[in-house]
Scaffold this motif. Structure first.
Motif, short mmCIF file in Angstrom:
data_model
loop_
_atom_site.label_atom_id
_atom_site.label_comp_id
_atom_site.label_asym_id
_atom_site.label_seq_id
_atom_site.Cartn_x
_atom_site.Cartn_y
_atom_site.Cartn_z
N MET A 178 -4.85 53.23 18.47
CA MET A 178 -5.99 53.88 19.11
C MET A 178 -7.23 52.98 19.07
SD MET A 178 -5.00 56.97 19.89
CE MET A 178 -3.33 57.52 19.72
N ILE A 179 -8.08 53.12 20.08
CA ILE A 179 -9.33 52.36 20.04
C ILE A 179 -10.27 53.05 19.07
CG2 ILE A 179 -11.35 51.73 21.39
CD1 ILE A 179 -9.61 51.32 23.74
N LYS A 180 -10.67 52.28 18.00
CA LYS A 180 -11.54 52.90 17.00
C LYS A 180 -12.80 52.07 16.82
CE LYS A 180 -7.80 54.80 14.29
NZ LYS A 180 -6.75 54.29 13.47
N ASP A 181 -13.23 51.39 17.85
CA ASP A 181 -14.35 50.49 17.69
C ASP A 181 -15.56 51.05 18.42
OD1 ASP A 181 -12.38 48.61 19.85
OD2 ASP A 181 -13.94 50.00 20.41
N SER A 182 -16.50 50.11 18.71
CA SER A 182 -17.73 50.56 19.33
C SER A 182 -17.53 51.13 20.72
CB SER A 182 -18.70 49.38 19.41
OG SER A 182 -18.11 48.35 20.16
N LYS A 183 -16.38 50.83 21.34
CA LYS A 183 -16.14 51.37 22.68
C LYS A 183 -15.66 52.82 22.62
CE LYS A 183 -16.92 47.41 24.62
NZ LYS A 183 -18.28 47.23 25.08
N GLN A 184 -15.27 53.25 21.41
CA GLN A 184 -14.64 54.54 21.32
C GLN A 184 -15.53 55.65 21.88
OE1 GLN A 184 -13.96 56.29 17.48
NE2 GLN A 184 -11.89 56.82 18.09
N HIS A 185 -16.83 55.59 21.59
CA HIS A 185 -17.69 56.68 22.03
C HIS A 185 -17.76 56.75 23.55
CE1 HIS A 185 -20.40 53.28 22.34
NE2 HIS A 185 -21.18 54.02 23.09
N ILE A 186 -17.46 55.63 24.21
CA ILE A 186 -17.50 55.63 25.68
C ILE A 186 -16.27 56.34 26.25
CG2 ILE A 186 -17.43 54.16 27.73
CD1 ILE A 186 -18.99 52.09 26.23
N LEU A 187 -15.12 56.10 25.64
CA LEU A 187 -13.88 56.57 26.26
C LEU A 187 -13.26 57.78 25.59
CD1 LEU A 187 -12.29 53.06 26.93
CD2 LEU A 187 -13.49 54.52 28.54
N LYS A 188 -13.69 58.11 24.41
CA LYS A 188 -13.06 59.21 23.68
C LYS A 188 -13.23 60.54 24.45
CE LYS A 188 -12.67 61.25 19.16
NZ LYS A 188 -13.38 61.61 17.97
N GLY A 189 -12.11 61.22 24.63
CA GLY A 189 -12.15 62.53 25.29
C GLY A 189 -12.40 62.45 26.79
N ARG A 190 -12.25 61.24 27.33
CA ARG A 190 -12.52 61.08 28.76
C ARG A 190 -11.29 60.53 29.48
NH1 ARG A 190 -18.09 60.86 30.19
NH2 ARG A 190 -19.35 61.22 28.34
N ARG A 191 -11.16 60.87 30.73
CA ARG A 191 -10.15 60.23 31.58
C ARG A 191 -10.80 59.03 32.25
NH1 ARG A 191 -5.74 62.99 35.25
NH2 ARG A 191 -4.81 62.94 33.19
N LEU A 192 -10.13 57.88 32.12
CA LEU A 192 -10.67 56.63 32.69
C LEU A 192 -9.98 56.35 34.02
CD1 LEU A 192 -12.44 54.05 32.14
CD2 LEU A 192 -10.36 53.02 31.21
N TYR A 193 -10.77 56.19 35.07
CA TYR A 193 -10.21 55.91 36.40
C TYR A 193 -10.28 54.41 36.70
CZ TYR A 193 -10.03 60.89 37.26
OH TYR A 193 -9.73 62.22 37.17
N ILE A 194 -9.14 53.85 37.10
CA ILE A 194 -9.04 52.41 37.38
C ILE A 194 -9.08 52.19 38.89
CG2 ILE A 194 -7.60 50.34 37.00
CD1 ILE A 194 -8.19 51.69 34.37
N PRO A 195 -9.96 51.32 39.40
CA PRO A 195 -9.98 51.07 40.85
C PRO A 195 -8.64 50.53 41.33
CG PRO A 195 -11.84 49.99 39.77
CD PRO A 195 -10.93 50.49 38.69
N ARG A 196 -8.23 50.97 42.50
CA ARG A 196 -6.91 50.61 43.02
C ARG A 196 -7.03 49.37 43.91
NH1 ARG A 196 -2.22 54.26 44.96
NH2 ARG A 196 -3.32 56.02 44.08
N MET A 197 -7.32 48.23 43.29
CA MET A 197 -7.37 46.99 44.08
C MET A 197 -5.97 46.72 44.63
SD MET A 197 -8.59 43.21 42.87
CE MET A 197 -7.17 42.70 41.93
N SER A 198 -5.01 46.56 43.72
CA SER A 198 -3.60 46.53 44.10
C SER A 198 -2.97 47.69 43.35
CB SER A 198 -2.98 45.19 43.70
OG SER A 198 -1.95 45.35 42.76
N THR A 199 -2.18 48.49 44.04
CA THR A 199 -1.63 49.68 43.39
C THR A 199 -0.81 49.30 42.17
OG1 THR A 199 -1.60 50.87 45.46
CG2 THR A 199 -0.16 51.71 43.75
#
Ligand code: SF4
Length: 428
Positions: A1-22
């Motif tokens: 699991m990500i447990k670093d400084s980025k955690q507060h950004i992504l925790k409990g969230r769905r992350l959407y990735i741009p579909r440059m190439s599917t």
């Protein structure tokens, strides 16, 4: 699991990735899932994508920016959208390219749309994107594996699809193996070493399956068209009006500069800048070299099952591409995609292609500069056909323009084959 400084950004969230190439976006989303991030790809692009984007843009933005924004806005307008549980993945960079502005525009638009609480996750390119997940080893290596797998599956698909006897079989096999790869890459319970073994097995089975596809024509018998250009448009089928399929429909086969090439290039540039700044081997340089070593080792291990399959399509290493580009666009003065475009055009000539298509967004500096040097490259290489196509989101008659180019590629091919026949006869 990500447990670093980025955690507060992504925790409990769905992350959407741009579909440059599917395929690459799907594999990247899987890499995020492997470290516990709930990631998925953003919706398909369509006319509504551009319609939504046009409400927040003034026409000066490049097409990739509008397509990315429009697809994110589809999510914002979705019935179940909750900004508190949403994040958008949007890498950024410095320099003159408008890519560095994507994040600012998205933030402004999200705020205007009342989605202030939605997050944007943006690693930077100045350190080869090493900031993702604070250098968590598993995550970064999984991302690299995802990239190599998706590039390899796409390459195999493009080599076979134009020749398949049963329409759609190559695509369906490609999608099946991509799905398998994403399941392995995205499973946090699969250990690091086992993940690699499983990925190699998937590519081994994919190679066997692709090789057993019944063909209606001999492999390699069509004019081979190298595809270069702006990275988003090159791979985003909606934005480039399905250029790759159009080339196939007009009797060609496509060989596209892959996505990993950009990673090799950013590594190369990072090393060069560190070398020039320090003049000696520093800790930072050692770190960059170690990363390159790991990437090379991983790439070799993963693509071993495809080595025979890809023997007629060897990738040109970035230092060689920059050598090829040097007479036209010196690599250390003209940076980025324009240098790679010029280098790739020459590399595709040497690799036996019959023409090069450059896919570029209208008003993008890279395309404009590349277009200026293409006539010289063509003259210096036996009138090798090179044609740039600009896209701005307004559909045009691609088929008509492509027909003319494919005629040129066909006649170049006849000259090339005749020359090689004469050469082999005189050598007998
Ligand atoms: S390279 Fe061109 S099209 Fe791509 S993001 Fe930059 S400015 Fe836009």
């Amino acid at each position: 699991m990500i447990k670093d400084s980025k955690q507060h950004i992504l925790k409990g969230r769905r992350l959407y990735i741009p579909r440059m190439s599917t395929e690459a976006a799907s594999a990247l989303a899987a890499a995020f899932r492997s470290v516990g991030v709930d990631a998925c790809i953003s919706p398909e692009s369509d006319a509504r994508t551009l319609d939504l984007a046009s409400r927040f843009t003034n026409g000066e933005e490049c097409l990739p920016q509008r397509v990315t924004l429009g697809n994110f806005l589809k999510i914002v307008q979705g019935l179940n959208f909750d900004p508190r549980s949403t994040a958008f993945f949007l890498p950024t960079s410095s320099g003159p390219c408008r890519f560095g502005q994507y994040r600012n525009l998205l933030r402004k638009v999200l705020d205007e749309a009342g989605a202030q609480e939605a997050r944007i996750f943006s690693p930077t390119s100045s350190n080869g994107y090493a900031g993702i997940a604070d250098r968590r080893f598993r995550f970064l290596v999984t991302v690299w594996r995802a990239l190599i797998l998706s590039d390899s599956l796409r390459k195999a698909r493009l080599m076979i699809r134009p020749y398949e006897a049963e329409k759609g079989l190559t695509d369906s096999l490609h999608n099946r193996f991509l799905g398998k790869a994403c399941r392995v890459l995205g499973d946090p319970d699969i250990g690091f070493r086992r993940q690699r073994r499983e990925c190699v097995k998937i590519l081994q089975s994919a190679a066997e399956a692709f090789e057993s596809i019944p063909l209606k024509e001999k492999l390699g018998s069509r004019p081979l068209i190298g595809v270069v250009g702006e990275i988003y448009l090159r791979f985003n089928e909606f934005s480039n009006q399905h250029m790759l399929r159009s080339i196939e429909n007009q009797g060609g086969e496509v060989w596209i500069a892959n996505i990993a090439e950009w990673a090799w290039y950013t590594n190369y540039e990072e090393e060069r800048k560190l070398r020039e700044a320090a003049g000696i081997v520093t800790f930072e340089m050692a770190r960059v070299r170690l990363r390159r070593y790991i990437q090379e080792t991983e790439e070799k291990a993963l693509t071993r099952p495809l080595r025979k399959f890809f023997r007629s399509r060897p990738e040109t290493p970035v230092p060689r591409l920059l050598e090829y580009s040097r007479p036209y666009l010196p690599a250390h003065k003209a940076l980025g995609e324009m240098t790679l475009n010029a280098g790739n055009a020459v590399a595709f000539y040497h690799a036996g292609c019959d023409g090069v298509v450059d896919i570029s967004p209208f008003t993008c500096m890279n395309g404009i500069v590349s277009e200026v040097v293409y006539p010289r490259i063509s003259r210096d290489h036996e009138q090798f056909p090179i044609r740039i196509f600009y896209f701005d989101g307004v559909p045009f008659d691609l088929t008509g323009h492509l027909e003319i180019f494919m005629e040129q590629a066909g006649s170049y091919r006849r000259r090339r084959l005749e020359k090689s026949r004469r050469g082999s006869r005189s050598g007998q």
